[in-house]
Enzyme design. Sequence first.
Site, short mmCIF file in Angstrom:
data_model
loop_
_atom_site.label_atom_id
_atom_site.label_comp_id
_atom_site.label_asym_id
_atom_site.label_seq_id
_atom_site.Cartn_x
_atom_site.Cartn_y
_atom_site.Cartn_z
CD GLN A 160 -2.84 0.91 2.50
OE1 GLN A 160 -3.79 0.13 2.42
NE2 GLN A 160 -2.58 1.60 3.60
CD GLU A 204 -2.38 7.47 2.54
OE1 GLU A 204 -1.15 7.30 2.56
OE2 GLU A 204 -3.15 6.92 3.34
CG ASP A 240 0.67 0.55 5.82
OD1 ASP A 240 0.59 -0.69 6.07
OD2 ASP A 240 -0.27 1.34 6.06
CG ASP A 311 -3.00 0.67 10.67
OD1 ASP A 311 -3.90 0.93 11.49
OD2 ASP A 311 -3.05 1.08 9.49
CE LYS A 336 -4.42 4.36 10.06
NZ LYS A 336 -4.77 3.12 9.31
NE ARG A 365 -7.72 5.42 8.85
CZ ARG A 365 -8.48 4.43 9.32
NH1 ARG A 365 -9.09 4.58 10.48
NH2 ARG A 365 -8.59 3.28 8.66
CB SER A 366 -6.55 6.56 2.53
OG SER A 366 -7.67 5.85 2.96
CE LYS A 387 1.40 5.33 7.08
NZ LYS A 387 0.38 4.29 7.18
C1 2PG Z 1 -3.15 2.98 6.70
C2 2PG Z 1 -4.00 4.14 6.29
C3 2PG Z 1 -3.33 5.46 6.14
P1 2PG Z 1 -6.47 3.91 5.54
O1 2PG Z 1 -3.40 1.83 6.34
O2 2PG Z 1 -2.23 3.17 7.47
O3 2PG Z 1 -2.20 5.46 5.36
O4 2PG Z 1 -4.88 3.83 5.26
O5 2PG Z 1 -6.77 5.23 6.09
O6 2PG Z 1 -7.09 3.64 4.21
O7 2PG Z 1 -6.76 2.84 6.55
MG MG Z 2 -1.64 1.08 7.79
#
Ligand code: 2PG
Ligand code: MG
Length: 423
Positions: A160, A204, A240, A311, A336, A365-366, A387
């Site tokens: 990702q 992102e 990631d 995560d 997060k 977040r994305s 991040k």
């Molecule tokens: C992640 C995030 C942010 P998402 O996996 O760390 O980069 O992605 O917000 O889509 O969960």
């Molecule tokens: Mg992640």
Amino acid sequence: MSLTAYVKEIKARAIFDSRGDKTIEVEVRVDGGIGVASVPSGKSRSLKECEPYPKGGVEEALSVVRSVIAPRIRGLDVSRFGAIDSELSEIDGSTRFERIGGNTALATSVATAKAVATSRGVPLYRYLSEELSADVRLPLPLGNILGGGKHAGSGAPDFQEFLVIPLNCKSIHEALEANMIAHKALGSLLSLSVPGYALGRGDEGAYAPPLDNVESLEVVKAAVDLVERERGVKLGIGLDIAGSNLYDPRRRLYSLRSQGLYLSREDYLAFISELADEYNLVYIEDPVWEEDWESFVDLTRSLKRTLVCGDDLLATRAELIGEYSKRGAIKAAIIKPNQVGTLSLTWAAVKASLSNDIVPVSSHRSGETDDAFISHIAVGTGCKVLKAGVVGGERVVKANELLRIAETEADRGSPATIWELHL
Ligand code: 2PG
Ligand code: MG
């Protein structure tokens, strides 16, 4: 400066996030202060995180604020950190904010904290650090420069995010600039080396080229080498992997489609370890799918110089951070706030990380908004890493907020130092 802060008014509205989806923004007024906060959304989500909204989505969340939350909190003294959060948990009554939604709770929690901070004449990070007795230091910026997976279209790599992190910068300005330059250098290298690629980007702001995982690491390494040579900055490379999105639990295989590889757990772990050695990876987030904590342990043990970060494994839950750090599964934890729903629960996760010698990583977040509260959380609670992407308006606001915070601290006569990583 008033020590009490009674809620006078609370409003909610729908705004748009960086993907063009609706999200919630909450505005809270207390005596002498006002706070506004909007919240992001994830695309690669953990099974353990909060439901962002009640069943009726953002619209229902707005009416929850008006008809359920507002009558309960009007007149409440919210000056003490966490006072609003316990009220929100009580109103909801579930562990994952299933009734009111984690995003509804978080927008209310952050807007309230901002309102109290303004009523005291201080920025949010100062309010947090004073209430929580945390040191004010600046985080190392971890930036996504190339990406694939769920954040990009087909043809991009399976992993990702391919990230960079400056390791020897003296100022936050220099550190953020190093990431910006790495992003630019990568763009130049991709336009020279990938015929027909029009430099399209993912959710992102990271480049999403038609390359496989190893080719992507090669070009990221070339960009990093260039920046190191020209600027004298030491940049670490991270990933990631978002491993949950690669794992097929039925066939028990990891699919690396861009490489035509379908690997057993053992072969996959060997592949990841080889990459970590070959590219000196300083950071790997979610290397495997979120239920496989034993593989986290194996990698944490074998990759001595890499921060293995959880995560989806942890979903910002203090109890999981405590449990998995004791099992030796992680060296870093993604923080997060909207995975848990309030600032108090976010702080509990940061505290659990710090007390177990785990590096807390305040994270975007994305799907993001123009709110930079994660930068304040990073500085005000002691997250060593932030991040937050590199380019794109909704990412740059987080970087620029760090610059303002650094200036504010310098003007107060107490310049804030940047955290260091001991790998
Ligand atoms: C992640 C995030 C942010 P998402 O996996 O760390 O980069 O992605 O917000 O889509 O969960
Ligand atoms: Mg992640």
